[in-house]
Scaffold this motif. Structure first.
Motif, PDB file in Angstrom:
ATOM      1  N   ASP A  47       5.553  -4.144  -9.095  1.00 53.95           N
ATOM      2  CA  ASP A  47       5.025  -5.153 -10.229  1.00 53.95           C
ATOM      3  C   ASP A  47       3.872  -5.506 -10.388  1.00 53.95           C
ATOM      4  OD1 ASP A  47       4.888  -8.007 -11.145  1.00 53.95           O
ATOM      5  OD2 ASP A  47       6.989  -7.831 -11.682  1.00 53.95           O
ATOM      6  N   PRO A  48       3.206  -5.162 -11.490  1.00 49.90           N
ATOM      7  CA  PRO A  48       1.769  -5.255 -11.498  1.00 49.90           C
ATOM      8  C   PRO A  48       1.075  -6.592 -11.334  1.00 49.90           C
ATOM      9  CG  PRO A  48       2.829  -4.797 -13.816  1.00 49.90           C
ATOM     10  CD  PRO A  48       3.844  -4.731 -12.631  1.00 49.90           C
ATOM     11  N   TYR A  49       2.033  -7.732 -11.952  1.00 52.58           N
ATOM     12  CA  TYR A  49       1.527  -9.150 -11.943  1.00 52.58           C
ATOM     13  C   TYR A  49       1.832  -9.565 -10.339  1.00 52.58           C
ATOM     14  CZ  TYR A  49       1.218 -14.221 -12.301  1.00 52.58           C
ATOM     15  OH  TYR A  49       0.946 -15.459 -12.217  1.00 52.58           O
ATOM     16  N   ALA A  50       2.764  -9.146  -9.902  1.00 49.12           N
ATOM     17  CA  ALA A  50       2.803  -9.621  -8.278  1.00 49.12           C
ATOM     18  C   ALA A  50       1.703  -9.007  -7.358  1.00 49.12           C
ATOM     19  CB  ALA A  50       4.179  -9.146  -7.806  1.00 49.12           C
ATOM     20  N   LEU A  51       1.323  -7.813  -7.707  1.00 55.50           N
ATOM     21  CA  LEU A  51       0.390  -7.227  -7.293  1.00 55.50           C
ATOM     22  C   LEU A  51      -1.015  -7.869  -7.447  1.00 55.50           C
ATOM     23  CD1 LEU A  51       1.319  -3.432  -7.514  1.00 55.50           C
ATOM     24  CD2 LEU A  51       1.388  -4.711  -5.406  1.00 55.50           C
ATOM     25  N   THR A  52      -1.177  -7.995  -8.658  1.00 58.20           N
ATOM     26  CA  THR A  52      -2.318  -9.054  -9.066  1.00 58.20           C
ATOM     27  C   THR A  52      -2.516 -10.125  -8.284  1.00 58.20           C
ATOM     28  OG1 THR A  52      -2.425  -8.153 -11.424  1.00 58.20           O
ATOM     29  CG2 THR A  52      -3.715  -9.981 -10.873  1.00 58.20           C
ATOM     30  N   LEU A  53      -1.621 -11.002  -8.173  1.00 62.66           N
ATOM     31  CA  LEU A  53      -1.503 -12.182  -7.305  1.00 62.66           C
ATOM     32  C   LEU A  53      -1.673 -12.151  -5.797  1.00 62.66           C
ATOM     33  CD1 LEU A  53       1.790 -14.163  -8.673  1.00 62.66           C
ATOM     34  CD2 LEU A  53      -0.720 -14.557  -9.126  1.00 62.66           C
ATOM     35  N   ARG A  54      -1.106 -10.702  -5.400  1.00 65.39           N
ATOM     36  CA  ARG A  54      -1.291 -10.549  -3.780  1.00 65.39           C
ATOM     37  C   ARG A  54      -2.654 -10.215  -3.663  1.00 65.39           C
ATOM     38  NH1 ARG A  54       2.349  -5.610  -1.370  1.00 65.39           N
ATOM     39  NH2 ARG A  54       0.892  -4.198  -2.317  1.00 65.39           N
ATOM     40  N   ALA A  55      -3.453  -9.592  -4.764  1.00 61.37           N
ATOM     41  CA  ALA A  55      -4.976  -9.746  -4.715  1.00 61.37           C
ATOM     42  C   ALA A  55      -5.717  -9.079  -3.516  1.00 61.37           C
ATOM     43  CB  ALA A  55      -5.520 -10.978  -4.639  1.00 61.37           C
ATOM     44  N   GLU A  56      -5.100  -7.870  -3.101  1.00 62.02           N
ATOM     45  CA  GLU A  56      -5.516  -7.125  -1.965  1.00 62.02           C
ATOM     46  C   GLU A  56      -6.503  -6.076  -2.484  1.00 62.02           C
ATOM     47  OE1 GLU A  56      -5.692  -7.702   1.396  1.00 62.02           O
ATOM     48  OE2 GLU A  56      -4.490  -9.612   1.170  1.00 62.02           O
ATOM     49  N   SER A  57      -6.125  -4.731  -2.169  1.00 65.79           N
ATOM     50  CA  SER A  57      -7.013  -3.559  -2.305  1.00 65.79           C
ATOM     51  C   SER A  57      -6.681  -2.806  -3.420  1.00 65.79           C
ATOM     52  CB  SER A  57      -6.899  -2.629  -1.096  1.00 65.79           C
ATOM     53  OG  SER A  57      -5.566  -2.142  -1.137  1.00 65.79           O
ATOM     54  N   ASP A  58      -5.674  -3.289  -4.430  1.00 66.37           N
ATOM     55  CA  ASP A  58      -5.281  -2.813  -5.678  1.00 66.37           C
ATOM     56  C   ASP A  58      -6.458  -2.965  -6.674  1.00 66.37           C
ATOM     57  OD1 ASP A  58      -2.225  -2.125  -5.292  1.00 66.37           O
ATOM     58  OD2 ASP A  58      -2.773  -4.338  -4.729  1.00 66.37           O
ATOM     59  N   ASP A  59      -6.452  -1.729  -7.454  1.00 68.91           N
ATOM     60  CA  ASP A  59      -7.812  -1.914  -8.616  1.00 68.91           C
ATOM     61  C   ASP A  59      -7.101  -3.057  -9.652  1.00 68.91           C
ATOM     62  OD1 ASP A  59      -9.560  -1.463 -10.671  1.00 68.91           O
ATOM     63  OD2 ASP A  59      -9.005   0.810 -11.037  1.00 68.91           O
ATOM     64  N   PRO A  60      -7.905  -4.127  -9.796  1.00 68.75           N
ATOM     65  CA  PRO A  60      -7.572  -5.086 -10.623  1.00 68.75           C
ATOM     66  C   PRO A  60      -7.680  -4.542 -12.195  1.00 68.75           C
ATOM     67  CG  PRO A  60      -9.502  -5.580  -9.737  1.00 68.75           C
ATOM     68  CD  PRO A  60      -9.118  -4.381  -8.940  1.00 68.75           C
ATOM     69  N   ALA A  61      -8.348  -3.870 -12.518  1.00 70.25           N
ATOM     70  CA  ALA A  61      -8.772  -3.154 -13.842  1.00 70.25           C
ATOM     71  C   ALA A  61      -7.205  -2.178 -14.108  1.00 70.25           C
ATOM     72  CB  ALA A  61      -9.775  -2.349 -13.996  1.00 70.25           C
ATOM     73  N   ALA A  62      -6.986  -1.488 -13.327  1.00 69.82           N
ATOM     74  CA  ALA A  62      -5.686  -0.520 -13.629  1.00 69.82           C
ATOM     75  C   ALA A  62      -4.352  -1.637 -13.453  1.00 69.82           C
ATOM     76  CB  ALA A  62      -5.485   0.402 -12.496  1.00 69.82           C
ATOM     77  N   LEU A  63      -4.271  -2.533 -12.737  1.00 64.52           N
ATOM     78  CA  LEU A  63      -3.258  -3.508 -13.013  1.00 64.52           C
ATOM     79  C   LEU A  63      -3.107  -4.287 -14.256  1.00 64.52           C
ATOM     80  CD1 LEU A  63      -3.007  -5.212  -9.254  1.00 64.52           C
ATOM     81  CD2 LEU A  63      -1.408  -3.436 -10.124  1.00 64.52           C
ATOM     82  N   ALA A  64      -4.461  -4.693 -14.724  1.00 65.39           N
ATOM     83  CA  ALA A  64      -4.472  -5.440 -15.920  1.00 65.39           C
ATOM     84  C   ALA A  64      -4.057  -4.514 -17.094  1.00 65.39           C
ATOM     85  CB  ALA A  64      -5.952  -5.745 -16.225  1.00 65.39           C
ATOM     86  N   ARG A  65      -4.395  -3.055 -16.651  1.00 66.76           N
ATOM     87  CA  ARG A  65      -4.047  -2.209 -17.873  1.00 66.76           C
ATOM     88  C   ARG A  65      -2.341  -2.169 -17.925  1.00 66.76           C
ATOM     89  NH1 ARG A  65      -7.523   1.250 -16.697  1.00 66.76           N
ATOM     90  NH2 ARG A  65      -6.231   2.542 -15.368  1.00 66.76           N
ATOM     91  N   ARG A  66      -1.767  -1.918 -16.714  1.00 63.02           N
ATOM     92  CA  ARG A  66      -0.121  -1.709 -16.580  1.00 63.02           C
ATOM     93  C   ARG A  66       0.312  -3.011 -17.232  1.00 63.02           C
ATOM     94  NH1 ARG A  66       1.373  -0.858 -10.692  1.00 63.02           N
ATOM     95  NH2 ARG A  66       3.446  -0.994 -11.856  1.00 63.02           N
ATOM     96  N   ILE A  67      -0.325  -4.382 -17.006  1.00 63.26           N
ATOM     97  CA  ILE A  67       0.383  -5.494 -17.552  1.00 63.26           C
ATOM     98  C   ILE A  67       0.249  -5.580 -19.082  1.00 63.26           C
ATOM     99  CG2 ILE A  67      -0.166  -7.891 -17.900  1.00 63.26           C
ATOM    100  CD1 ILE A  67      -0.985  -7.917 -14.774  1.00 63.26           C
ATOM    101  N   ARG A  68      -0.641  -4.884 -19.556  1.00 67.40           N
ATOM    102  CA  ARG A  68      -1.069  -4.887 -21.154  1.00 67.40           C
ATOM    103  C   ARG A  68      -0.050  -3.911 -21.812  1.00 67.40           C
ATOM    104  NH1 ARG A  68      -6.074  -3.846 -21.466  1.00 67.40           N
ATOM    105  NH2 ARG A  68      -5.573  -1.600 -21.661  1.00 67.40           N
ATOM    106  N   GLU A  69       0.076  -2.736 -21.067  1.00 67.79           N
ATOM    107  CA  GLU A  69       0.964  -1.527 -21.441  1.00 67.79           C
ATOM    108  C   GLU A  69       2.551  -1.565 -21.201  1.00 67.79           C
ATOM    109  OE1 GLU A  69      -1.301   1.858 -20.035  1.00 67.79           O
ATOM    110  OE2 GLU A  69      -2.855   1.333 -21.720  1.00 67.79           O
ATOM    111  N   ALA A  70       2.892  -2.762 -20.643  1.00 70.65           N
ATOM    112  CA  ALA A  70       4.298  -2.936 -20.236  1.00 70.65           C
ATOM    113  C   ALA A  70       5.045  -2.618 -21.709  1.00 70.65           C
ATOM    114  CB  ALA A  70       4.670  -4.088 -19.794  1.00 70.65           C
ATOM    115  N   GLU A  71       6.311  -2.301 -21.534  1.00 74.00           N
ATOM    116  CA  GLU A  71       7.185  -1.761 -22.696  1.00 74.00           C
ATOM    117  C   GLU A  71       7.323  -3.103 -23.461  1.00 74.00           C
ATOM    118  OE1 GLU A  71      11.736  -0.339 -23.475  1.00 74.00           O
ATOM    119  OE2 GLU A  71      10.723  -0.120 -21.546  1.00 74.00           O
ATOM    120  N   THR A  72       7.523  -4.041 -23.193  1.00 73.92           N
ATOM    121  CA  THR A  72       7.499  -5.469 -24.244  1.00 73.92           C
ATOM    122  C   THR A  72       6.173  -6.174 -24.069  1.00 73.92           C
ATOM    123  OG1 THR A  72       8.678  -6.872 -22.658  1.00 73.92           O
ATOM    124  CG2 THR A  72       9.862  -5.457 -24.132  1.00 73.92           C
ATOM    125  N   PRO A  73       5.634  -6.844 -25.070  1.00 83.19           N
ATOM    126  CA  PRO A  73       4.644  -7.729 -25.260  1.00 83.19           C
ATOM    127  C   PRO A  73       4.514  -8.803 -24.035  1.00 83.19           C
ATOM    128  CG  PRO A  73       5.121  -7.216 -27.332  1.00 83.19           C
ATOM    129  CD  PRO A  73       6.313  -6.734 -26.661  1.00 83.19           C
TER     130      PRO A  73
END
Length: 445
Positions: A47-73
């Motif tokens: 889940d990209p939002y849960a990973l964003t909250l976890r705020a570890e080594s994940d790429d925040p820009a990539a997670l932001a893009r996944r959040i925006r490009e989710a199937e529903t707005p």
């Protein structure tokens, strides 16, 4: 049970003041670890939002893009929140008065949470921050903004320009051949400018600076559990800055003066409103400003042609800051709570549910912005970037813009050969701010 639900025991309890919720280190530590555990559990699904909250080594820009490009707005995260990264929906959420900064009975809910975190982690309010006025109503923030407008409003910025230039030039001229942008420049000028706004006596400057440093994690701490020692330092700083500002307010009631607190009091506001504006200056204004300066300089140095353009046309400093607000916002997430049942983007949102806007994702929506991932300080203004749209941040929008514009112009003029010595080191557990720990630069001499 999701984090938006409460049981009958919770809702029947009499609300208590946030400061009355006291926990031992063991209780608070257990609560923080439990909330952290939920983030890790929810993140295992990808889940990209849960990973964003976890705020570890994940790429925040990539997670932001996944959040925006989710199937529903607008979609519901495994963490319970309804999340959007689409510009249109984000703008709608941020403007909707039915969405507030807090649950109606936040103190009572949190008293329950600390005693039984597993049944109701309440991930939208990790720790109580009422004492820092971070959960105040939209009406409160609007009233404070009106009272503070003669000092903090956009129309007042020109009146502060000369003092800002003097502060930034003195600080820039004291930099060595290499320095840390955050520790040696951004934070000192943001803190110094805020102290001047509030009329903090010289003898109290170090105390004020220490409190502001501890308060930098406040917006992150509301959504992402911080280590126990950092959380304790934060809550202690809230009380210290309340005491410091409270003394200043008492003095201004006898002799208002022209500073921010005196201006709020002269507007006929009660002392509590002046206290709120002063505490928010330390808890939000300083960190927001320092972060914006860091992000602007980082973006400019990462795009040498843009840095060169700024040197050729110093008036582009305003464009550089506006583009930074779009491209690398100093506040990435805005969290709201539905005050009533409502429908957003075709989704039925129950009262008490959390709705989160990923500002960073919305500001790069290709439906609105041409070449959204490109940093361009000549981008036309007025395209609708959503940074500084929250009640906390809009209060200090003009202040932060002025300081950041002055910073990039001053650094470009005084130190044109600046270059990163290494990458930016950011705080872990900083999903909201992307807080900078260190940004080493060379070539200033």
């Amino acid at each position: 049970m999701t984090h938006t639900e409460t049981d009958e025991t919770t809702t029947a309890e009499t609300p208590v003041a946030a400061e009355e919720i006291q926990q031992t280190d063991s209780e608070l530590g257990r609560h923080l670890l439990t909330a952290r555990g939920f983030h890790w559990i929810y993140g295992t699904s990808g889940d990209p939002y849960a990973l964003t909250l976890r705020a570890e080594s994940d790429d925040p820009a990539a997670l932001a893009r996944r959040i925006r490009e989710a199937e529903t707005p607008l979609w519901q995260s495994a963490a319970g929140a309804w999340v959007t990264g689409r510009h249109g929906v984000a703008a709608e959420v941020l403007a909707d008065p039915r969405l507030s900064l807090r649950h109606a009975d936040l103190p009572g809910l949190q008293r329950h949470v600390f005693s039984d975190a597993w049944s109701n982690p309440l991930l939208c309010h990790i720790i109580p921050l009422d004492r820092a006025f971070l959960h105040a109503s939209g009406a409160d923030h609007a009233r404070w903004e009106r009272a503070a407008a003669p000092v903090l409003g956009a129309a007042a910025a020109d009146g502060h320009r000369k003092s800002a230039e003097r502060l930034h030039q003195e600080t820039a001229d004291g930099l060595g051949a290499s320095f840390d942008l955050m520790a040696d420049y951004s934070r000192p000028v943001a803190t110094g400018a805020a102290a001047a706004l509030l009329g903090v006596p010289e003898a109290q400057h170090d105390r004020f600076a220490r409190a502001c440093l501890a308060l930098e994690v406040a917006l992150d701490a509301a959504l992402c559990p911080q280590p126990l020692v950092v959380t304790r330092r934060l809550t202690e700083a809230v009380e210290d800055v309340r005491a410091l500002v409270g003394d200043l307010v008492a003095a201004r009631r006898a002799d208002p003066g022209d500073d921010l607190l005196g201006t709020v009091l002269r507007a006929g506001s009660p002392a509590e409103d002046a206290l709120a504006v002063g505490v928010l200056t330390a808890a939000v204004g300083v960190g927001l400003t320092a972060g914006l300066i860091n992000n602007a300089v980082e973006a400019l140095l990462a795009h040498p042609r843009q840095w060169a353009l700024l040197g050729e046309s110093p008036d582009l400093s305003a464009g550089a800051v506006e583009e930074t607000l779009r491209h690398a916002p100093p506040v990435r997430l805005e969290s709201r709570i539905a005050a009533e049942d409502l429908t957003l983007a075709g989704q039925d949102i129950p009262a008490g549910a959390q709705v989160v806007v990923h500002v960073g994702a919305a500001n790069r929506d290709p439906e609105v912005f041409l070449a959204p991932d490109h940093f361009d300080l000549t981008r036309p203004a007025g395209q609708g970037q959503l940074s500084l749209s929250g009640p906390h941040t809009s209060l200090f929008g003009a202040f932060a813009r002025l300081q950041a514009e002055t910073a990039v112009r001053t650094l470009r003029e005084r130190h044109p050969r600046l270059a990163p010595a290494d990458g930016v080191q950011r705080r872990m557990r900083s999903p909201v701010l992307g807080g900078v720990l260190r940004f080493s630069l060379t070539g200033s001499a």
